[in-house]
Design a protein around this motif. Sequence first.
Motif, mmCIF file in Angstrom:
data_model
loop_
_atom_site.group_PDB
_atom_site.id
_atom_site.type_symbol
_atom_site.label_atom_id
_atom_site.label_comp_id
_atom_site.label_asym_id
_atom_site.label_seq_id
_atom_site.Cartn_x
_atom_site.Cartn_y
_atom_site.Cartn_z
ATOM 1 N N ALA A 47 -10.075 -21.013 -26.631
ATOM 2 C CA ALA A 47 -9.593 -19.738 -27.542
ATOM 3 C C ALA A 47 -9.282 -18.487 -26.536
ATOM 4 N N SER A 48 -8.139 -17.783 -27.095
ATOM 5 C CA SER A 48 -7.748 -16.775 -26.634
ATOM 6 C C SER A 48 -8.677 -15.509 -26.692
ATOM 7 N N ASN A 67 0.811 -12.472 -28.416
ATOM 8 C CA ASN A 67 0.644 -12.807 -29.871
ATOM 9 C C ASN A 67 1.900 -12.966 -30.410
ATOM 10 N N ASN A 114 -1.943 -19.005 -30.921
ATOM 11 C CA ASN A 114 -3.341 -18.538 -30.883
ATOM 12 C C ASN A 114 -3.621 -17.329 -29.615
ATOM 13 N N ASP A 318 -3.316 -16.010 -21.366
ATOM 14 C CA ASP A 318 -3.970 -15.246 -22.327
ATOM 15 C C ASP A 318 -3.347 -13.791 -22.608
#
Length: 473
Positions: A47-48, A67, A114, A318
């Motif tokens: 996950a980020s 995002n 995500n 990310d």
Amino acid sequence: MNVSSGISRSRSGARPLRSRPLRRTFVAVVAALGLSAALATAAAPSASASAPTPPSGWTQVFLDDFNGPAGSGVNTSDWQYDRGTSYPGGAANWGTGEVESMTSSTNNVSLDGNGNLLITPRRDASGHWTSGRIETTRTDFQPPAGGKLRVQARIHMPNVTGTAAAGYWPAFWMLGAPFRGNYQNWPGVGELDVMENVNGIDKTWATMHCGTSPGGPCNETTGLGNSTACPGTTCQAGFHTYAMEWDRSVSPEAIHFSVDGVTYQTVTADQMDATTWANATDHGFFVILNVAMGGGFPSAFGGGPTGATEPGHPMAVDYVQVLESGGGGTTPPPSGGRDAYSTIQAESYDSQSGIRTETTSDTGGGQDIGYISNGDWALYKGVDFGSTPATQVYGRVASGAASGVSGLVQVRLDSPTSAPIGSFAVANTGGWQSWRTVPANISSVTGTHDVYLTFSSGQPADFVNVNWFDFGH
């Protein structure tokens, strides 16, 4: 990597055009390295995470957390897509021999919903490869005089190893701004490779390119580089933070490369002659993210892509974050310590976005803030207007903007999004150091406030420098 593109401004008046350097290969070094026969098994990206809050003394000048909705493209205010197999008029196959064609399709470049950017190589039924390459629209990333610049990204390399990874070449790198629009002046304009990887090997390479090619003080086309295994999990099995920190507060000036906070390569100004260093560093840079397929660097490790190479493994990013620290600006006074009716030096900001300090030739010398374009701002805390209302603002400004380029200098209180209490327009004044004092009426103000100077323009180009401002009754 070795070729680039982007918009920047020189300090001599005219601001250079956007340019991009080529990705060269670390061939001489990699040929001497021994490869492990057993490569680590890759894992799915995690996950980020949010970009870290800037440490004390550092200011964030750029951030993309990626995002957005799954399947959407990147923000084209911050990034531009490279397309095809070369820059216009530039070297074929991006100057590196890679075989893919770059696209702006969300099949190749997209957000995952995500908080991650995915750059995904694809192969069609005829065997043709496509992938993605993006670079920042800004080309002004460099340390302030006497300060530091940190460019970092949290990246999960393509999760593929062994023969299935043959030909994969993910990279996070920077090119000197004068390359954009020129495409023929690499490596003299400088290239900083923060992270490169090939063929699914558990290593990250960091390299500086400069001087002339072949040979020269940076030993081109190899460059001045080093490599290391990723700490903890392999490069392919997890996210790692890759960073370049450029330090102008020391002598000799130094550029450090690290992974997860571990520095493994440093290049200093005394490793080459002063002219080569200046040509490679005395300007802004832009940032590039891409996944190439094939080319000189993968060839040094067995080649590829081959029929066994698996398409569809993305590089996940990310965030990309740029921070700066220090410099020649004056120390801002404590909260409440600024007098609205005395000169407030523009470089004494408490924080800012998108601007840089530079030496000014205006009366009194010192520094101004420049490289200012639409959306930039600067904050000055604790400006005391007293009990008698201020009704005017005076700004000391200069502009060398091209014909048709202009913008507004706006004054806001306590928030960069509050309604402006006043503003004035600026267009070309005769040069970036051709100064004039411009007055403007403002709504009546009393008391102590945080003052924001915000900058608005209908064009993306830089349009103003500011030396100082103050207020009057």
